[in-house]
Design a protein around this motif. Structure first.
Motif, mmCIF file in Angstrom:
data_model
loop_
_atom_site.group_PDB
_atom_site.id
_atom_site.type_symbol
_atom_site.label_atom_id
_atom_site.label_comp_id
_atom_site.label_asym_id
_atom_site.label_seq_id
_atom_site.Cartn_x
_atom_site.Cartn_y
_atom_site.Cartn_z
ATOM 1 N N UNK A 145 54.595 -27.165 49.547
ATOM 2 C CA UNK A 145 55.554 -28.166 50.020
ATOM 3 C C UNK A 145 55.180 -29.551 49.491
ATOM 4 N N UNK A 146 53.894 -29.891 49.588
ATOM 5 C CA UNK A 146 53.442 -31.215 49.146
ATOM 6 C C UNK A 146 53.687 -31.439 47.654
ATOM 7 N N UNK A 147 53.601 -30.373 46.872
ATOM 8 C CA UNK A 147 53.794 -30.479 45.424
ATOM 9 C C UNK A 147 55.279 -30.406 45.058
ATOM 10 N N UNK A 148 56.025 -29.636 45.817
ATOM 11 C CA UNK A 148 57.436 -29.378 45.507
ATOM 12 C C UNK A 148 58.368 -30.500 45.986
ATOM 13 N N UNK A 149 58.135 -31.043 47.171
ATOM 14 C CA UNK A 149 59.041 -32.056 47.722
ATOM 15 C C UNK A 149 59.210 -33.278 46.820
ATOM 16 N N UNK A 150 58.160 -33.736 46.114
ATOM 17 C CA UNK A 150 58.366 -34.883 45.228
ATOM 18 C C UNK A 150 59.346 -34.618 44.078
ATOM 19 N N UNK A 151 59.651 -33.367 43.791
ATOM 20 C CA UNK A 151 60.693 -33.087 42.787
ATOM 21 C C UNK A 151 62.039 -33.632 43.249
ATOM 22 N N UNK A 152 62.219 -33.668 44.567
ATOM 23 C CA UNK A 152 63.440 -34.212 45.154
ATOM 24 C C UNK A 152 63.259 -35.691 45.483
ATOM 25 N N UNK A 153 62.123 -36.041 46.086
ATOM 26 C CA UNK A 153 61.894 -37.392 46.609
ATOM 27 C C UNK A 153 61.336 -38.372 45.584
ATOM 28 N N UNK A 154 60.774 -37.854 44.494
ATOM 29 C CA UNK A 154 60.103 -38.693 43.509
ATOM 30 C C UNK A 154 58.598 -38.684 43.732
ATOM 31 N N UNK A 155 57.855 -38.784 42.648
ATOM 32 C CA UNK A 155 56.396 -38.787 42.694
ATOM 33 C C UNK A 155 55.892 -40.219 42.807
ATOM 34 N N UNK A 156 54.685 -40.412 43.347
ATOM 35 C CA UNK A 156 54.120 -41.766 43.393
ATOM 36 C C UNK A 156 53.998 -42.344 41.983
ATOM 37 N N UNK A 157 54.182 -43.654 41.887
ATOM 38 C CA UNK A 157 54.156 -44.331 40.579
ATOM 39 C C UNK A 157 52.848 -44.088 39.821
#
Length: 152
Positions: free
Chosen positions: A43-55
Motif C-alpha cells: 500500500x505504501x509503495x502503490x498509493x503514491x502512484x495515485x497521490x504522487x511521490x515525495x519530491x
C-alpha cells in the motif's frame, strides 16, 4: 538460502486474491515480514502512484533511463533483487493485524484501478503507461508474497 515460491500475477486483483488466500490458510514466513507487513508495504509503495511521490524521490531522475533499461526488465521478469533496503517511509511497523492490512491492500488496489488518467511518474522508472505501472506493482506484490508459504 530458503526456497521461495514462484509467483506471477497478471494483475493486482490476483495479488489481493493471493493475500486473502494466505490469510485464510495461514502461512509460514521465509522472510522478515508478516502478511500484514507485506500488505502495508505494498500500500505504501502503490498509493503514491495515485497521490504522487515525495519530491526528494526525483533527485535521481537522471538515472531513470538506466534503471528502465537494467532494473525494469528484472523486476518484470520476477527476478527482483533481494535484500535491498527500502526507504524508511516504505518500511511497515512490526505488529500489524494481517486481516486489517489485507483489506487495506484490497482497498488500495480498488483505488488504484479507479484512478483516471496517468499515474504519477515512478521514482526509479519515470512516467510510464498505466499498464506498465500496473505490471510493476503486480510484480512487486509477487516478489514479496512469495516469501510466505501457505500452510498445508
Amino acid at each position: 538460502m530458503e526456497q521461495l515460491r514462484e509467483l506471477h500475477f497478471d494483475d493486482l486483483n490476483a495479488a489481493v486474491r493471493e493475500a486473502r488466500s494466505l490469510l485464510q490458510s495461514g502461512y509460514n514466513r521465509n522472510g522478515n515480514w508478516s502478511l500484514g507487513q507485506i500488505c502495508r508495504h505494498l500500500v505504501l509503495v502503490q498509493d503514491p502512484s495515485v497521490d504522487g511521490y515525495p519530491k526528494w524521490m526525483s533527485l535521481f531522475a537522471f538515472l531513470r533511463p538506466v534503471m528502465r533499461r537494467i532494473l525494469l526488465p528484472k523486476v518484470l521478469s520476477g527476478d527482483s533483487p533481494r535484500g535491498i533496503r527500502t526507504a524508511s517511509m516504505f518500511v511497515p511497523p512490526a505488529d500489524l493485524d494481517d486481516a486489517r492490512e489485507v483489506e487495506a491492500f484490497s482497498a488500495s488496489v480498488t483505488r488504484f484501478y479507479a484512478h483516471l488518467g496517468d499515474y504519477a511518474p515512478h521514482p526509479a522508472f519515470g512516467r510510464l503507461p498505466r499498464e506498465r505501472i500496473e505490471q510493476i506493482h503486480s510484480a512487486h506484490a509477487a516478489h514479496h508474497l512469495r516469501f510466505l508459504a501457505p500452510r498445508d
